[in-house]
Enzyme design. Structure first.
Site, mmCIF file in Angstrom:
data_model
loop_
_atom_site.group_PDB
_atom_site.id
_atom_site.type_symbol
_atom_site.label_atom_id
_atom_site.label_comp_id
_atom_site.label_asym_id
_atom_site.label_seq_id
_atom_site.Cartn_x
_atom_site.Cartn_y
_atom_site.Cartn_z
ATOM 1 N N THR A 80 1.216 -1.459 0.219
ATOM 2 C CA THR A 80 -0.048 0.323 -0.214
ATOM 3 C C THR A 80 0.970 1.305 -0.089
ATOM 4 O O THR A 80 1.970 0.798 0.207
ATOM 5 C CB THR A 80 -1.048 0.525 1.423
ATOM 6 O OG1 THR A 80 -0.138 -0.338 2.682
ATOM 7 C CG2 THR A 80 -2.164 -1.155 1.402
ATOM 8 N N HIS A 278 -7.907 -4.671 -7.342
ATOM 9 C CA HIS A 278 -6.551 -3.204 -6.750
ATOM 10 C C HIS A 278 -7.754 -3.070 -5.626
ATOM 11 O O HIS A 278 -7.879 -1.397 -5.689
ATOM 12 C CB HIS A 278 -6.645 -2.020 -7.973
ATOM 13 C CG HIS A 278 -5.504 -1.396 -7.043
ATOM 14 N ND1 HIS A 278 -4.119 -1.818 -7.771
ATOM 15 C CD2 HIS A 278 -5.067 -0.027 -7.038
ATOM 16 C CE1 HIS A 278 -3.155 -1.426 -7.886
ATOM 17 N NE2 HIS A 278 -3.548 -0.067 -6.981
#
Length: 382
Positions: A80, A278
């Site tokens: 991330t 995603h």
């Protein structure tokens, strides 16, 4: 004494209170109407458990082997980006949480901490996620640094070549990377966030950029604009072949949803794949990774390494994915909620919650190891 969060949703609510609106929108938001974001959560209800009884599951082993490495549980912390916006030192907090638990940590190309800073945490399972950039010298440099830092596995993301339209995020800005007046007022109403996030070192930067760009491109808007300009929009299978030639270790492709792509990835030399949309942040209206998991497992065979992410919030979600054929699950937002809510202790709590739920679910299904999970334990929605 404040009661510890009982589930990921409670950590999410704590994170929402702790963060200014623009930062929470960045973590929480999806593309366009956020239909995929919603579907990622709702998809898990399409399978229900069929628990057997009178089986001794008093002792359980959650460990798995991925890419030649043993993990204590079938979990990895997902890559991330720009976590320094949530809290100063967030990347290192997540890495240490993974190290203590004995699971994998996948560092993002756009992490706030550099590859070398995370390597200093001495992670036995330090993986690196690569965004392929137009400047091949930068891409090669990142790969060389990942090798030198001892990263064991490379994860190449292929589903963010063209950025999704994240409207929830955009609403906080008057123009790209410039907060609107209401958003600035909201920041002022979160002095705790300012103290925890900006006070230690100022505006967070992109730690992996430092060797390649000028100082004004290393932080905030400068770094974001650099990456949007540098993302290789011509990424194709030939590019992947070049990356494969540059990296001798284990290599996975992340962002696969089409069964044909899954098989082609393995044929092209990938050691495994990560099924992902995603987190609902790219193409709105795309399928959930869970919807194609069984088909891709059947197509690629029992020996293929197949990981999955997008929408996981419960240990029961994880177990359903494992039963349908995944080797392990990547955790993204749950870990970010934790670190935003309470720093390293919050990240630790998020992982504890998921691990306890996975372990308890295995026990209730009469399984002593994750290897005993399979589709026979699930009934699909009719």
């Amino acid at each position: 004494m404040k009661r510890a969060a009982l589930n990921i949703e409670e950590l999410r609510r704590q994170a929402r209170r702790a963060l200014p609106r623009f930062a929470f929108s960045y973590v929480e938001g999806g593309a366009d109407d956020e239909q995929t974001l919603k579907d990622n959560r709702e998809v898990f209800a399409r399978w229900r458990f069929i628990p057997p009884v009178l089986t001794d599951s008093s002792q359980r082993d959650l460990s798995v082997t991925l890419c030649g490495q043993t993990l204590s549980a079938p979990l990895l912390i997902a890559p991330t980006g720009y976590n320094g916006m949530l809290r100063f030192g967030a990347d290192a907090m997540l890495a240490r949480t993974a190290r203590r638990a004995g699971i994998g940590y996948i560092q993002s190309t756009v992490s706030t901490a550099s590859i070398e800073e995370i390597a200093a945490e001495n992670l036995p399972q330090h993986w690196f996620q690569l965004y392929v950039l137009k400047d091949r010298a930068v891409t090669t440099g990142l790969l060389e640094r990942a090798k030198a830092a001892g990263c064991t596995t490379l994860v190449v993301s292929v589903d963010a070549v063209h950025f999704g339209n994240r409207e929830k995020d955009k609403r906080n800005y008057r123009r790209p990377m410039k907060l609107s007046l209401p958003s600035l007022v909201d920041v002022a109403l979160h002095p705790g966030w300012v103290w925890r996030t900006l006070k230690p070192a100022g505006m967070p930067g992109f730690g992996n950029l430092k060797p390649y760009v000028s100082a004004d491109k290393q932080r905030g808007a400068g770094g974001a604009s650099y990456f949007s300009e540098q993302m290789d929009t011509r990424l194709n299978w030939e590019t992947f072949a070049w990356i494969r030639s540059q990296w001798q270790g284990a290599l996975l492709i992340k962002g696969i949803l089409a069964p044909a792509d899954a098989q082609r990835a393995l044929d092209a030399g990938a050691d495994g794949i990560v099924l992902s949309n995603h987190g609902g942040r790219q193409l709105d209206g795309s399928v959930s990774a869970m919807e194609v998991l069984s088909e891709i497992r059947q197509l690629c065979g029992a020996d293929a390494t197949i990981l999955i992410d997008s929408g996981f919030r419960r240990g029961t979600d994880v177990v359903k994915a494992l039963a349908l054929g995944a080797n392990a699950v990547l955790l993204g937002r749950p870990m970010l909620y934790g670190v935003a809510a309470a720093g390293e202790a919050g990240a630790q709590r998020a992982l504890e919650i998921i691990l306890q739920e996975v372990d308890r679910t295995l026990a209730q299904l009469g399984c002593t190891s994750v290897n005993q999970l399979g589709p026979h334990l699930l009934r699909p929605e009719r």
